[in-house]
Design a protein around this motif. Structure first.
Motif, PDB file in Angstrom:
ATOM      1  N   SER A  31       0.801  -1.222   0.000  1.00  0.00           N
ATOM      2  CA  SER A  31       0.000   0.000   0.000  1.00  0.00           C
ATOM      3  C   SER A  31       0.833   1.270   0.000  1.00  0.00           C
ATOM      4  O   SER A  31       0.582   2.177   0.772  1.00  0.00           O
ATOM      5  N   ASN A  64      -8.461  -2.999   2.619  1.00  0.00           N
ATOM      6  CA  ASN A  64      -8.255  -1.576   2.343  1.00  0.00           C
ATOM      7  C   ASN A  64      -8.902  -0.713   3.417  1.00  0.00           C
ATOM      8  O   ASN A  64      -8.362   0.331   3.779  1.00  0.00           O
ATOM      9  N   GLY A  68      -6.339   1.355   5.132  1.00  0.00           N
ATOM     10  CA  GLY A  68      -6.359   2.656   4.472  1.00  0.00           C
ATOM     11  C   GLY A  68      -7.469   3.552   4.947  1.00  0.00           C
ATOM     12  O   GLY A  68      -7.613   3.818   6.128  1.00  0.00           O
ATOM     13  N   TRP A  71     -12.017   5.871   0.956  1.00  0.00           N
ATOM     14  CA  TRP A  71     -11.830   6.056  -0.490  1.00  0.00           C
ATOM     15  C   TRP A  71     -11.071   4.876  -1.086  1.00  0.00           C
ATOM     16  O   TRP A  71     -11.393   4.400  -2.177  1.00  0.00           O
ATOM     17  N   ASP A  72     -10.078   4.422  -0.369  1.00  0.00           N
ATOM     18  CA  ASP A  72      -9.309   3.264  -0.813  1.00  0.00           C
ATOM     19  C   ASP A  72     -10.189   2.018  -0.811  1.00  0.00           C
ATOM     20  O   ASP A  72     -10.154   1.215  -1.756  1.00  0.00           O
ATOM     21  N   GLY A  76     -10.616   1.157  -4.527  1.00  0.00           N
ATOM     22  CA  GLY A  76      -9.711   0.022  -4.720  1.00  0.00           C
ATOM     23  C   GLY A  76     -10.488  -1.261  -4.943  1.00  0.00           C
ATOM     24  O   GLY A  76     -10.143  -2.085  -5.793  1.00  0.00           O
ATOM     25  N   VAL A 113      -6.068   3.297  -8.861  1.00  0.00           N
ATOM     26  CA  VAL A 113      -5.250   3.462  -7.655  1.00  0.00           C
ATOM     27  C   VAL A 113      -4.522   4.808  -7.608  1.00  0.00           C
ATOM     28  O   VAL A 113      -4.479   5.448  -6.549  1.00  0.00           O
ATOM     29  N   VAL A 116      -6.797   7.291  -6.171  1.00  0.00           N
ATOM     30  CA  VAL A 116      -6.962   7.077  -4.730  1.00  0.00           C
ATOM     31  C   VAL A 116      -5.757   7.636  -3.979  1.00  0.00           C
ATOM     32  O   VAL A 116      -5.907   8.314  -2.957  1.00  0.00           O
ATOM     33  N   LEU A 117      -4.564   7.355  -4.483  1.00  0.00           N
ATOM     34  CA  LEU A 117      -3.356   7.872  -3.833  1.00  0.00           C
ATOM     35  C   LEU A 117      -3.351   9.399  -3.820  1.00  0.00           C
ATOM     36  O   LEU A 117      -3.057  10.019  -2.797  1.00  0.00           O
ATOM     37  N   TYR A 121      -5.411   9.938  -0.393  1.00  0.00           N
ATOM     38  CA  TYR A 121      -4.315   9.980   0.570  1.00  0.00           C
ATOM     39  C   TYR A 121      -3.511  11.268   0.510  1.00  0.00           C
ATOM     40  O   TYR A 121      -2.635  11.492   1.330  1.00  0.00           O
TER      41      TYR A 121
END
Length: 170
Positions: A31, A64, A68, A71-72, A76, A113, A116-117, A121
């Motif tokens: 991750s 996840n 995480g 959202w992940d 994801g 992904v 998402v990152l 994040y």
């Protein structure tokens, strides 16, 4: 009929559990911005059983959520669902098409992904690069490379092992 449903439910639960355990055990690779999620090798399981589609999705969602954020977990898992459904669509097709089964996992994760990152994040840089589109592009390449390693490098040997052992044949 009842026995088939129970078997399918059990297979899905086991796949979800194995996905979660593999991801958690190897969390340091699973991750980050540069990731090789070893559990993604299981992306070939929809070629053997329809139970893999919800199993992989639920396993991804739970791990996840645990590792995480929402959202992940949501997006994801959406990538996993789309990839597993696409791989399942190849089930029973020509035997040479099994090589395509990991490809949706690579593509959907490389597209989803990085978003998402970046947005989930707040990972807004990649090395020294900070431009949004450049960062998203670099993250996409990074995720794709990790997915190729996991899905093709580990997933295809797993495919041949399962094919040989006939574990999923009824």
């Amino acid at each position: 009929m009842k026995n088939k449903k129970l078997r399918s439910l059990t297979e899905g639960a086991m796949i979800a559990a194995i996905y979660g355990v593999l991801t958690l055990v190897f969390w340091q690779f699973s991750s980050t911005q540069i990731q090789v999620r070893l559990s993604e090798a299981l992306c070939i399981l929809p070629l053997f059983t329809s139970a893999a589609v919800p199993g992989l999705t639920v396993g991804c969602f739970l791990v996840n959520l645990l590792m995480g954020n929402i959202w992940d977990a949501v997006f994801g898992s959406l990538a996993t669902l789309l990839a597993a459904a696409a791989a399942y669509g190849l089930k029973g097709k020509k035997t040479t098409l099994h090589w395509l089964a990991p490809l949706p996992c690579v593509v959907f994760n490389a597209l989803i992904v990085p978003l998402v990152l970046y947005f989930g994040y707040g990972v807004t840089s990649f090395g020294n690069e900070t431009g949004m589109w450049l960062v998203l592009g670099l993250q996409a390449v990074s995720v794709a490379v990790g997915q190729v390693i996991a899905c093709y490098g580990l997933g295809m040997p797993l495919y041949y092992l399962l094919k040989r052992t006939k574990l999923f044949e009824r």
